[in-house]
Design an enzyme around this catalytic site. Structure first.
Site, PDB file in Angstrom:
ATOM      1  N   ASP A  38       0.863  -1.174   0.000  1.00 12.99           N
ATOM      2  CA  ASP A  38       0.000   0.000   0.000  1.00 12.99           C
ATOM      3  C   ASP A  38       0.900   1.225   0.000  1.00 12.99           C
ATOM      4  O   ASP A  38       2.045   1.157   0.464  1.00 12.99           O
ATOM      5  CB  ASP A  38      -0.896   0.007   1.240  1.00 12.99           C
ATOM      6  CG  ASP A  38      -2.083   0.946   1.104  1.00 12.99           C
ATOM      7  OD1 ASP A  38      -3.156   0.488   0.665  1.00 12.99           O
ATOM      8  OD2 ASP A  38      -1.938   2.136   1.422  1.00 12.99           O
ATOM      9  N   ASN A  88      -4.616  -3.159  -7.791  1.00 10.97           N
ATOM     10  CA  ASN A  88      -5.863  -2.793  -7.135  1.00 10.97           C
ATOM     11  C   ASN A  88      -5.913  -1.334  -6.698  1.00 10.97           C
ATOM     12  O   ASN A  88      -6.756  -0.967  -5.896  1.00 10.97           O
ATOM     13  CB  ASN A  88      -6.057  -3.718  -5.909  1.00 10.97           C
ATOM     14  CG  ASN A  88      -7.357  -3.487  -5.202  1.00 10.97           C
ATOM     15  OD1 ASN A  88      -8.423  -3.634  -5.770  1.00 10.97           O
ATOM     16  ND2 ASN A  88      -7.282  -3.084  -3.939  1.00 10.97           N
ATOM     17  N   TYR A 154     -11.525   8.979 -13.961  1.00  4.43           N
ATOM     18  CA  TYR A 154     -11.645   7.627 -13.410  1.00  4.43           C
ATOM     19  C   TYR A 154     -12.332   6.707 -14.415  1.00  4.43           C
ATOM     20  O   TYR A 154     -11.861   5.600 -14.685  1.00  4.43           O
ATOM     21  CB  TYR A 154     -12.440   7.700 -12.107  1.00  4.43           C
ATOM     22  CG  TYR A 154     -12.702   6.371 -11.436  1.00  4.43           C
ATOM     23  CD1 TYR A 154     -11.751   5.797 -10.592  1.00  4.43           C
ATOM     24  CD2 TYR A 154     -13.913   5.701 -11.612  1.00  4.43           C
ATOM     25  CE1 TYR A 154     -11.997   4.590  -9.950  1.00  4.43           C
ATOM     26  CE2 TYR A 154     -14.167   4.493 -10.978  1.00  4.43           C
ATOM     27  CZ  TYR A 154     -13.208   3.939 -10.151  1.00  4.43           C
ATOM     28  OH  TYR A 154     -13.466   2.749  -9.524  1.00  4.43           O
ATOM     29  N   LYS A 158     -10.685   3.430 -16.170  1.00  6.12           N
ATOM     30  CA  LYS A 158     -11.230   2.105 -15.917  1.00  6.12           C
ATOM     31  C   LYS A 158     -11.686   1.432 -17.216  1.00  6.12           C
ATOM     32  O   LYS A 158     -11.575   0.209 -17.352  1.00  6.12           O
ATOM     33  CB  LYS A 158     -12.366   2.187 -14.899  1.00  6.12           C
ATOM     34  CG  LYS A 158     -11.900   2.598 -13.503  1.00  6.12           C
ATOM     35  CD  LYS A 158     -10.779   1.674 -12.980  1.00  6.12           C
ATOM     36  CE  LYS A 158     -10.377   2.012 -11.563  1.00  6.12           C
ATOM     37  NZ  LYS A 158      -9.334   1.099 -11.038  1.00  6.12           N
ATOM     38  N   THR A 189     -16.006   0.961   0.830  1.00 10.78           N
ATOM     39  CA  THR A 189     -14.582   1.080   1.128  1.00 10.78           C
ATOM     40  C   THR A 189     -14.268   2.525   1.505  1.00 10.78           C
ATOM     41  O   THR A 189     -15.142   3.394   1.500  1.00 10.78           O
ATOM     42  CB  THR A 189     -13.718   0.681  -0.085  1.00 10.78           C
ATOM     43  OG1 THR A 189     -13.814   1.712  -1.091  1.00 10.78           O
ATOM     44  CG2 THR A 189     -14.173  -0.644  -0.668  1.00 10.78           C
TER      45      THR A 189
END
Length: 260
Positions: A38, A88, A154, A158, A189
């Site tokens: 991370d 991810n 975004y 994607k 999340t």
């Protein structure tokens, strides 16, 4: 193309929370060993601590090839191999498209798309050399459907990740390597931490998909990898939307336009 997670070594970026953390837990439950990474090294270390001796944590900024190389070396030094790579990491710039500056576009592309590209450059030679492995790329239903115009950088990245993943699957399958593309819809999340807002906010209408907890999504990812699935959806309803969109794009856009 499936992979047996029992004994496999998985590297996960963006695993300090959310889907990445949940996937790490799901992989370990199936016998995998995991390198948890991370951009927040403390979070990565905390998740690795949750998983015990089957995991190791490390800081990784996916905009840095050097960081990804360090993670590769950590995996090899600690576990001796790499079998699965899950890309991810994702950030958002949100607002009217005419008010999102070029620098924000560049940042989102650098993280969401080029982060995957850098990972491929670092890890694919390993997987190709051993003739086996699996790659999981986290995209979004916003990469399959056009409703995310309030987060266009975004959405564009994607869509690019979906296309990259499809073509990569065709290239890697004959070489013994599987590819999965995770396209989550609503997931609870902390991605809001990675959102930068510009201008007046609006909420475009689009398909209403259920919001899942990360643990459920982590299980879907692990099972999708074991089953050798390419497209992993968190909402089966999204498949109906994708079919409608593919059958007649003009009609689909016209319908959405009436709902905005």
């Amino acid at each position: 193309m499936s992979i047996d997670l029992d004994g496999a070594v998985a590297v996960i970026t963006g695993a300090g929370s959310g889907i990445g953390r949940a996937a790490a837990h799901a992989f370990v439950r199936r016998g995998a060993r995991v390198v948890v990474t991370d951009v927040d090294g403390e979070r990565a270390a905390a998740v690795a601590g949750e998983l015990g001796e089957r995991a190791v944590g490390g800081r990784c900024d996916v905009t840095s090839v050097g960081d990804l190389e360090a993670v590769r070396d950590l995996a090899l030094d600690h576990f001796g191999r790499v079998d699965l790579v899950m890309n991810n990491v994702g950030i958002l710039a949100v607002g009217p498209v005419e008010e999102i500056p070029l620098e924000a576009w560049q940042r989102v592309i650098d993280v969401n798309l080029l982060g995957v590209v850098r990972s491929n450059l670092v890890f694919l030679p390993l997987l190709l050399g051993q003739g086996s492995g699996h790659v999981v790329n986290t995209a979004s239903t916003a990469g399959l459907l056009p409703y995310g115009f309030d987060r266009l950088p975004y959405t564009a990245t994607k869509h690019a990740v979906v296309g990259l993943s499809e073509s990569l699957a065709l290239y890697l399958r004959p070489r013994g390597i599987g590819v999965s593309c995770l396209c989550p819809a609503g997931v609870a999340t902390n991605i809001v931490e990675q959102v930068t807002l510009y201008g007046e906010q609006s909420q475009p209408r689009g398909p209403s998909f259920p919001v899942l907890d990360p643990e459920t999504v982590g299980e879907l990812v692990a099972q999708g990898v074991v089953d050798g699935r390419f497209l992993i959806l968190t909402a089966p309803e999204a498949a109906d939307e994708v079919r409608e969109h593919g059958a007649d794009v003009d009609a689909y856009l016209a319908r959405l336009g009436k709902e905005i």
